[in-house]
Design an enzyme around this catalytic site. Structure first.
Site, PDB file in Angstrom:
ATOM      1  N   ASP A 144     -10.588   3.803  17.386  1.00 35.30           N
ATOM      2  CA  ASP A 144     -11.425   3.857  16.180  1.00 35.30           C
ATOM      3  C   ASP A 144     -11.076   5.143  15.416  1.00 35.30           C
ATOM      4  OD1 ASP A 144     -13.374   4.189  14.270  1.00 35.30           O
ATOM      5  OD2 ASP A 144     -15.019   3.532  15.574  1.00 35.30           O
TER       6      ASP A 144
ATOM      7  N   GLY B 280       1.410  -0.289   8.149  1.00 35.02           N
ATOM      8  CA  GLY B 280       2.258   0.912   8.224  1.00 35.02           C
ATOM      9  C   GLY B 280       2.889   1.376   6.923  1.00 35.02           C
TER      10      GLY B 280
ATOM     11  N   ASP C 291      -4.986   2.715  14.562  1.00 40.00           N
ATOM     12  CA  ASP C 291      -5.499   1.437  14.040  1.00 40.00           C
ATOM     13  C   ASP C 291      -5.499   0.434  15.184  1.00 40.00           C
ATOM     14  OD1 ASP C 291      -5.886  -1.033  12.486  1.00 40.00           O
ATOM     15  OD2 ASP C 291      -5.270   0.157  10.748  1.00 40.00           O
TER      16      ASP C 291
ATOM     17  N   LYS D 164     -12.661   3.435  -0.887  1.00 42.53           N
ATOM     18  CA  LYS D 164     -12.876   2.097  -1.459  1.00 42.53           C
ATOM     19  C   LYS D 164     -14.236   2.150  -2.147  1.00 42.53           C
ATOM     20  CE  LYS D 164      -9.396   1.296   1.273  1.00 42.53           C
ATOM     21  NZ  LYS D 164      -8.037   1.325   0.795  1.00 42.53           N
TER      22      LYS D 164
ATOM     23  N   ASP E  25      -6.542   5.578   5.082  1.00 48.58           N
ATOM     24  CA  ASP E  25      -6.713   4.424   4.187  1.00 48.58           C
ATOM     25  C   ASP E  25      -7.671   3.411   4.830  1.00 48.58           C
ATOM     26  OD1 ASP E  25      -6.189   2.874   1.923  1.00 48.58           O
ATOM     27  OD2 ASP E  25      -4.371   1.979   2.736  1.00 48.58           O
TER      28      ASP E  25
ATOM     29  N   SER F 249       0.826  -1.221   0.000  1.00 39.51           N
ATOM     30  CA  SER F 249       0.000   0.000   0.000  1.00 39.51           C
ATOM     31  C   SER F 249       0.849   1.256   0.000  1.00 39.51           C
ATOM     32  CB  SER F 249      -0.859   0.070   1.257  1.00 39.51           C
ATOM     33  OG  SER F 249      -1.913  -0.800   1.179  1.00 39.51           O
TER      34      SER F 249
HETATM   35  C1  LIG Z   1      -6.004  -1.095   3.669  1.00 34.90           C
HETATM   36  S1  LIG Z   1      -5.548  -1.285   5.304  1.00 34.90           S
HETATM   37  C2  LIG Z   1      -4.418   0.029   5.540  1.00 34.90           C
HETATM   38  C3  LIG Z   1      -3.065  -0.250   5.017  1.00 34.90           C
HETATM   39  C4  LIG Z   1      -2.085   0.836   5.383  1.00 34.90           C
HETATM   40  N1  LIG Z   1      -2.439   2.105   4.754  1.00 34.90           N
HETATM   41  C5  LIG Z   1      -0.689   0.479   4.967  1.00 34.90           C
HETATM   42  O1  LIG Z   1      -0.146   1.142   4.101  1.00 34.90           O
HETATM   43  O2  LIG Z   1      -0.136  -0.472   5.528  1.00 34.90           O
HETATM   44  C6  LIG Z   1      -6.964  -0.715   6.136  1.00 34.90           C
HETATM   45  C7  LIG Z   1      -6.767  -0.564   7.634  1.00 34.90           C
HETATM   46  O3  LIG Z   1      -7.862   0.177   8.128  1.00 34.90           O
HETATM   47  C8  LIG Z   1      -8.097  -0.244   9.431  1.00 34.90           C
HETATM   48  N2  LIG Z   1      -9.418   0.201   9.837  1.00 34.90           N
HETATM   49  C9  LIG Z   1     -10.616  -0.097   9.281  1.00 34.90           C
HETATM   50  N3  LIG Z   1     -11.597   0.520   9.974  1.00 34.90           N
HETATM   51  C10 LIG Z   1     -10.979   1.239  10.937  1.00 34.90           C
HETATM   52  C11 LIG Z   1     -11.444   2.079  11.975  1.00 34.90           C
HETATM   53  N4  LIG Z   1     -12.751   2.320  12.125  1.00 34.90           N
HETATM   54  N5  LIG Z   1     -10.531   2.638  12.791  1.00 34.90           N
HETATM   55  C12 LIG Z   1      -9.225   2.412  12.647  1.00 34.90           C
HETATM   56  N6  LIG Z   1      -8.730   1.599  11.695  1.00 34.90           N
HETATM   57  C13 LIG Z   1      -9.599   1.030  10.860  1.00 34.90           C
HETATM   58  C14 LIG Z   1      -7.921  -1.754   9.366  1.00 34.90           C
HETATM   59  O4  LIG Z   1      -7.610  -2.268  10.649  1.00 34.90           O
HETATM   60  C15 LIG Z   1      -6.751  -1.890   8.386  1.00 34.90           C
HETATM   61  O5  LIG Z   1      -5.529  -2.022   9.084  1.00 34.90           O
END
Ligand SMILES: C[S@@+](CC[C@H](N)C(=O)[O-])C[C@H]1O[C@@H](n2cnc3c(N)ncnc32)[C@H](O)[C@@H]1O
Length: 353
Positions: A259, A222, A239, A304, A275, A187
């Protein structure tokens, strides 16, 4: 020229077609888009004479979300003989203005990848012949229009031009970024590309300098945080999932297991990046709230997209952000793009104007 050729991510032809139809109509260039799902490009047939030239001249390419590249083209040239493609091609291109550079391109599909070898071999002799003919300037320059040859196969090609500064700089609109081995996830390339696309070289120097503070919502493991840390920016990574150990060892990252839709920074930060995988409208509203409350000045966020009505969904999100910030009296600018490293998603850049 009344054909506008636009390249897009394969599978996103309906979105690219819907977008160009709407924008072209807003400029009074009526027409219709022809495409097949999965072919990686769209052709907008203008019903107005020279309509495609008008579009590549009057419409800022950066405004297009789903197009990776574009040019105004003549009708499809077919039946180029294998023993001499250049001769017939030059005849067909007689009416074009002199160009400063040549791009020989294909769609970004598996079938078209088989043409890569042909395109490589064809480029040097084709450019030499065009220089001799005066169709290409003696020296490469970006001040003149750019000549595009977009091959569907080795005998069929769309040919035409785009204007200086109003196209994607890279061939096929694809930036070649190297995955950094130390980054915790692939990512990371999305944020790397977003900085490259949305910020000028000067802005990358001044707006991403050491000592700034950022929040990364949905940060784990990360990859995005890594891009910020690489630039010596302090990050609060929000996260519930685990962050890569190597990042935590940098001393620049604080992990908040909270959250991301509830998290509020104690002090305003320079950047927020997001993200989080969730409903696009929910993410969009939260992004607007961060700007409205002054929690940050700049945001890069990913939406998304749902399976269906993806163009309508992006438009809805942009409208939600605009309404929310207009009502709050906050001046802002918003750019959206489906980046090369985006899959079923688009990336936004929202900032205080
Ligand atoms: C696509 S991944 C992110 C990847 C990250 N940008 C990277 O480069 O490694 C989506 C992330 O969003 C987090 N996520 C989803 N809903 C969330 C929320 N309400 N609060 C915090 N994190 C959330 C998930 O736990 C997941 O780790």
């Amino acid at each position: 020229m009344d054909h506008l050729v636009l390249y897009c991510r394969p599978g996103f032809e309906p979105e690219c077609a819907a977008e160009i139809t709407e924008l072209a109509n807003s400029l009074g260039v009526a027409g219709y888009a022809r495409t097949d799902r999965g072919q990686g490009y769209v052709v907008y047939h203008c019903l107005v004479e020279q309509g495609a030239l008008q579009l590549v001249t009057e419409l800022p390419f950066r405004q297009l979300i789903f197009a990776r590249q574009w040019f105004a083209a003549q009708p499809l040239i077919e039946g180029l003989p294998a023993h001499d493609r250049i001769g017939p091609l030059l005849q067909q291109l007689d009416t074009l203005p002199q160009c400063g550079e040549l791009m020989i391109e294909t769609a970004d599909t598996n079938e078209a990848k088989e043409l890569a070898g042909f395109c490589r071999k064809f480029t040097a002799p084709c450019a030499a012949a065009m220089r001799r003919h005066g169709l290409l300037s003696a020296k490469r320059t970006q001040r003149l229009p750019r000549l595009h040859l977009f091959f569907l196969d080795s005998s069929r090609v769309y040919a035409g031009i785009s204007n200086p500064g109003n196209h994607a700089p890279q061939p096929m609109g694809i930036p070649r970024l190297k995955f950094p081995a130390a980054a915790p996830s692939r990512s990371t390339l999305k944020l790397d590309e977003a900085f490259l696309h949305f910020l000028s070289a000067n802005e990358r120097e001044t707006l991403l300098c050491p000592g700034l503070r950022a929040v990364d919502l949905g940060a784990a493991p990360g990859g995005w945080t890594w891009q910020l840390v690489k630039r010596h920016i302090r990050v609060t990574a929000v996260d519930n999932g685990p962050m890569a150990e190597s990042l935590m060892e940098s001393g620049l990252v604080q992990h908040a297991m909270e959250d991301g839709f509830q998290y509020e920074p104690r002090k305003p930060v320079d950047w927020m990046v997001c993200d989080m995988a969730d409903q696009p409208t929910k993410v969009a509203k939260r992004m607007a709230l961060w700007l409205e409350r002054g929690w940050c000045r700049r945001i890069i966020f990913n939406l998304k997209l749902p399976m269906k009505k993806r163009y309508a969904s992006v438009v809805e999100c942009c409208e939600l952000i605009s309404q929310q910030l207009d009502q709050a009296g906050v001046g802002f600018a918003l750019d959206m793009k489906q980046l090369y490293h985006d899959r079923e998603e688009v990336t936004g850049y929202l900032r205080v104007a």
